[in-house]
Design a protein around this motif. Structure first.
Motif, PDB file in Angstrom:
ATOM      1  N   VAL A  96       1.081  -1.309   0.064  1.00  0.00           N
ATOM      2  CA  VAL A  96       0.352   0.734   0.143  1.00  0.00           C
ATOM      3  C   VAL A  96       1.050   1.336  -0.261  1.00  0.00           C
ATOM      4  CG1 VAL A  96      -1.682   1.299   0.934  1.00  0.00           C
ATOM      5  CG2 VAL A  96      -1.326  -1.315   1.392  1.00  0.00           C
ATOM      6  N   LEU A 142      -4.348  -8.269   3.573  1.00  0.00           N
ATOM      7  CA  LEU A 142      -4.672  -6.892   2.747  1.00  0.00           C
ATOM      8  C   LEU A 142      -6.120  -7.084   2.954  1.00  0.00           C
ATOM      9  CD1 LEU A 142      -1.955  -5.607   1.383  1.00  0.00           C
ATOM     10  CD2 LEU A 142      -2.221  -5.575   3.652  1.00  0.00           C
ATOM     11  N   VAL A 151      -6.992  -0.983   5.455  1.00  0.00           N
ATOM     12  CA  VAL A 151      -7.409  -0.977   4.032  1.00  0.00           C
ATOM     13  C   VAL A 151      -9.170  -1.085   3.505  1.00  0.00           C
ATOM     14  CG1 VAL A 151      -6.638  -2.252   1.819  1.00  0.00           C
ATOM     15  CG2 VAL A 151      -5.082  -2.541   3.450  1.00  0.00           C
TER      16      VAL A 151
END
Length: 236
Positions: A207, A222, A228
């Protein structure tokens, strides 16, 4: 590792776009780079391709330091990119666009074999090989861009926003083909705003926020990470 980026920074004039990022891509993986607009995803791709010089840090490919190598040499080494915005040559036919992807190659039999592979992945391109690129739909142009990158027979395929501007049904189709390309043996680094699709397909992911890596893990990890989900998956 096939690709190793260590402590890479990059400037546009006085503006620092990347702040010491480190990314690894192993042979045979799909690795995703997700983040908002302006996070530095496409800048990272341009640095790997050799289209933007880095301010500090190193880029290694297959164990060799390519930080200062020219972009065309990187293509010969096995790095090929499908750029953001597709970059199809509008006045050329589909076939001519695809042939531009193998300009560094001389192996005619191999080129024919790879053209058959591209037409197998994208049957629509086989049907429209004589159509002018600029007259094709966005989804078809995306197929041309990915196919053109594959014609270089890359070890590492860089895909920059392959789903941008596409209808949902086409997005699903493009991502299915990306998975198939990987299963055929091509390593992929994927930059994508559609985090759901990217993380669902990726073995690992990073990210990126304002030029910094803030999180990394497997795609599955994730996908269920609360921060996220809130930032990129629309889950409150």
């Amino acid at each position: 590792m096939l690709l190793e980026i260590e402590n890479m920074s990059l400037h546009y004039g006085r503006i620092q776009a990347l702040h010491g990022i480190s990314v690894e891509v192993g042979e045979g993986e799909i690795v995703a780079l997700i983040g908002a607009n302006g996070a530095g995803k496409s800048t990272t791709m341009r640095a790997i391709s050799g289209l933007r010089p880095v301010s500090q840090g190193t880029i290694k490919f297959n164990g060799k330091d390519i930080t200062k190598e020219r972009a065309d040499r990187r293509v010969i080494r096995g790095i090929s990119q499908s750029p953001e915005g597709r970059g199809v040559f509008p006045g050329m036919t589909v076939l001519e666009n695809l042939e531009m992807g193998c300009y560094t190659r001389k192996d005619k039999a191999g080129i024919r074999s790879d053209l058959d592979r591209v037409f197998g992945l994208f049957p629509r391109l086989a049907e429209r090989r004589k159509q002018i690129g600029g007259t094709m739909s966005g989804g078809e142009q995306q197929m041309v861009a990915i196919g053109r990158a594959l014609m270089a027979r890359p070890r590492l395929l860089l895909l920059d926003e392959p789903s941008m501007g596409l209808a949902p049904i086409l997005i699903q189709q493009i991502f299915s083909i990306i998975t198939e390309i990987n299963q055929q043996g091509t390593t992929i680094l994927l930059v994508e705003q559609n985090a759901q699709q990217a993380l669902s397909r990726a073995h690992r992911a990073y990210v990126l926020e304002t030029g910094r890596i803030v999180k990394s893990g497997t795609g599955a990890e994730l996908l269920v990470d609360p921060s996220v989900q809130e930032a990129y998956l629309g889950v409150a």
